[in-house]
Design a protein around this motif. Structure first.
Motif, PDB file in Angstrom:
ATOM      1  N   THR A  34      19.586 -38.290  12.121  1.00 52.10           N
ATOM      2  CA  THR A  34      18.983 -38.864  13.320  1.00 52.10           C
ATOM      3  C   THR A  34      19.857 -39.996  13.830  1.00 52.10           C
ATOM      4  O   THR A  34      20.313 -40.837  13.049  1.00 52.10           O
ATOM      5  CB  THR A  34      17.560 -39.393  13.023  1.00 52.10           C
ATOM      6  OG1 THR A  34      16.760 -38.298  12.554  1.00 52.10           O
ATOM      7  CG2 THR A  34      16.919 -39.985  14.266  1.00 52.10           C
ATOM      8  N   LYS A  60      19.170 -34.854  15.324  1.00 43.44           N
ATOM      9  CA  LYS A  60      18.177 -35.374  16.259  1.00 43.44           C
ATOM     10  C   LYS A  60      18.774 -36.589  16.947  1.00 43.44           C
ATOM     11  O   LYS A  60      19.142 -37.560  16.288  1.00 43.44           O
ATOM     12  CB  LYS A  60      16.889 -35.762  15.550  1.00 43.44           C
ATOM     13  CG  LYS A  60      15.823 -36.307  16.514  1.00 43.44           C
ATOM     14  CD  LYS A  60      14.604 -36.851  15.798  1.00 43.44           C
ATOM     15  CE  LYS A  60      13.770 -35.702  15.297  1.00 43.44           C
ATOM     16  NZ  LYS A  60      12.466 -36.180  14.751  1.00 43.44           N
ATOM     17  N   LYS A  62      17.794 -39.482  19.383  1.00 40.82           N
ATOM     18  CA  LYS A  62      16.635 -40.190  19.928  1.00 40.82           C
ATOM     19  C   LYS A  62      17.124 -41.061  21.082  1.00 40.82           C
ATOM     20  O   LYS A  62      17.731 -42.098  20.846  1.00 40.82           O
ATOM     21  CB  LYS A  62      15.950 -41.029  18.856  1.00 40.82           C
ATOM     22  CG  LYS A  62      15.377 -40.191  17.722  1.00 40.82           C
ATOM     23  CD  LYS A  62      14.688 -41.019  16.677  1.00 40.82           C
ATOM     24  CE  LYS A  62      13.297 -41.409  17.039  1.00 40.82           C
ATOM     25  NZ  LYS A  62      12.323 -40.417  17.360  1.00 40.82           N
ATOM     26  N   THR A  88      13.006 -40.075  24.080  1.00 39.74           N
ATOM     27  CA  THR A  88      13.076 -38.622  24.157  1.00 39.74           C
ATOM     28  C   THR A  88      13.967 -38.096  23.040  1.00 39.74           C
ATOM     29  O   THR A  88      15.070 -38.592  22.849  1.00 39.74           O
ATOM     30  CB  THR A  88      13.659 -38.190  25.516  1.00 39.74           C
ATOM     31  OG1 THR A  88      12.842 -38.729  26.553  1.00 39.74           O
ATOM     32  CG2 THR A  88      13.723 -36.689  25.651  1.00 39.74           C
ATOM     33  N   ASP A  89      13.482 -37.081  22.328  1.00 46.20           N
ATOM     34  CA  ASP A  89      14.274 -36.453  21.261  1.00 46.20           C
ATOM     35  C   ASP A  89      14.991 -35.222  21.787  1.00 46.20           C
ATOM     36  O   ASP A  89      14.393 -34.395  22.470  1.00 46.20           O
ATOM     37  CB  ASP A  89      13.379 -36.032  20.096  1.00 46.20           C
ATOM     38  CG  ASP A  89      12.816 -37.210  19.329  1.00 46.20           C
ATOM     39  OD1 ASP A  89      13.280 -38.341  19.549  1.00 46.20           O
ATOM     40  OD2 ASP A  89      11.906 -37.000  18.511  1.00 46.20           O
ATOM     41  N   THR A  91      16.896 -32.335  19.860  1.00 47.08           N
ATOM     42  CA  THR A  91      17.151 -31.848  18.501  1.00 47.08           C
ATOM     43  C   THR A  91      17.815 -30.485  18.564  1.00 47.08           C
ATOM     44  O   THR A  91      17.413 -29.628  19.356  1.00 47.08           O
ATOM     45  CB  THR A  91      15.833 -31.766  17.707  1.00 47.08           C
ATOM     46  OG1 THR A  91      15.203 -33.053  17.709  1.00 47.08           O
ATOM     47  CG2 THR A  91      16.074 -31.345  16.266  1.00 47.08           C
TER      48      THR A  91
END
Length: 128
Positions: A34, A60, A62, A88-89, A91
């Motif tokens: 992430t 991911k 972010k 907002t992700d 992925t």
């Protein structure tokens, strides 16, 4: 009899070398990574402009922004809208190896449209 033992020893050594070369990739598992990315004035901080991952990793991103933006991950063809105050992700699984830019796409906000696409971030995906 010695000839058979000698051959078996050679084959055993060859198999050991092959096993040692293959073994590191057998146990390698994909990671879930992430990255928190903040867009301010149409830019991401310099220390976050290059992200390196390996094939198979689940990545991911972010996103947060100071104004409405549309980010597009080229090569994977993923586009996401990012609104101020609404993280907002984005992925994806890094299946394709290579270097993939993320651009801001034009938005109609305020006095006009943003012209050319500028690279925010590059994602480098290395073979596992």
């Amino acid at each position: 009899m010695c000839s058979i033992r000698s051959r078996l020893g050679k084959y055993s050594m060859i198999l050991s070398v092959i096993w040692a070369a293959i073994m590191p990739t057998v146990g390698a598992r994909a990671a879930e990574l992430t990255f928190a990315l903040r867009i301010e004035n149409g830019r991401v901080p310099a220390n976050m402009r290059l992200i390196r991952v390996k094939q198979g990793d689940v990545v991911k991103l972010k996103w947060s922004a100071d104004r409405h933006e549309i980010v597009h991950l080229h090569g994977y063809d993923i586009e996401k809208e990012v609104a101020p105050g609404a993280p907002t992700d984005l992925t994806f699984t890094a299946n394709a190896a290579g270097r993939f830019p993320i651009h801001l796409h034009a938005t109609k906000e305020g006095s006009g449209e943003r012209g050319q696409e500028e690279t925010l971030v590059n994602i480098e995906v290395y073979p596992r």
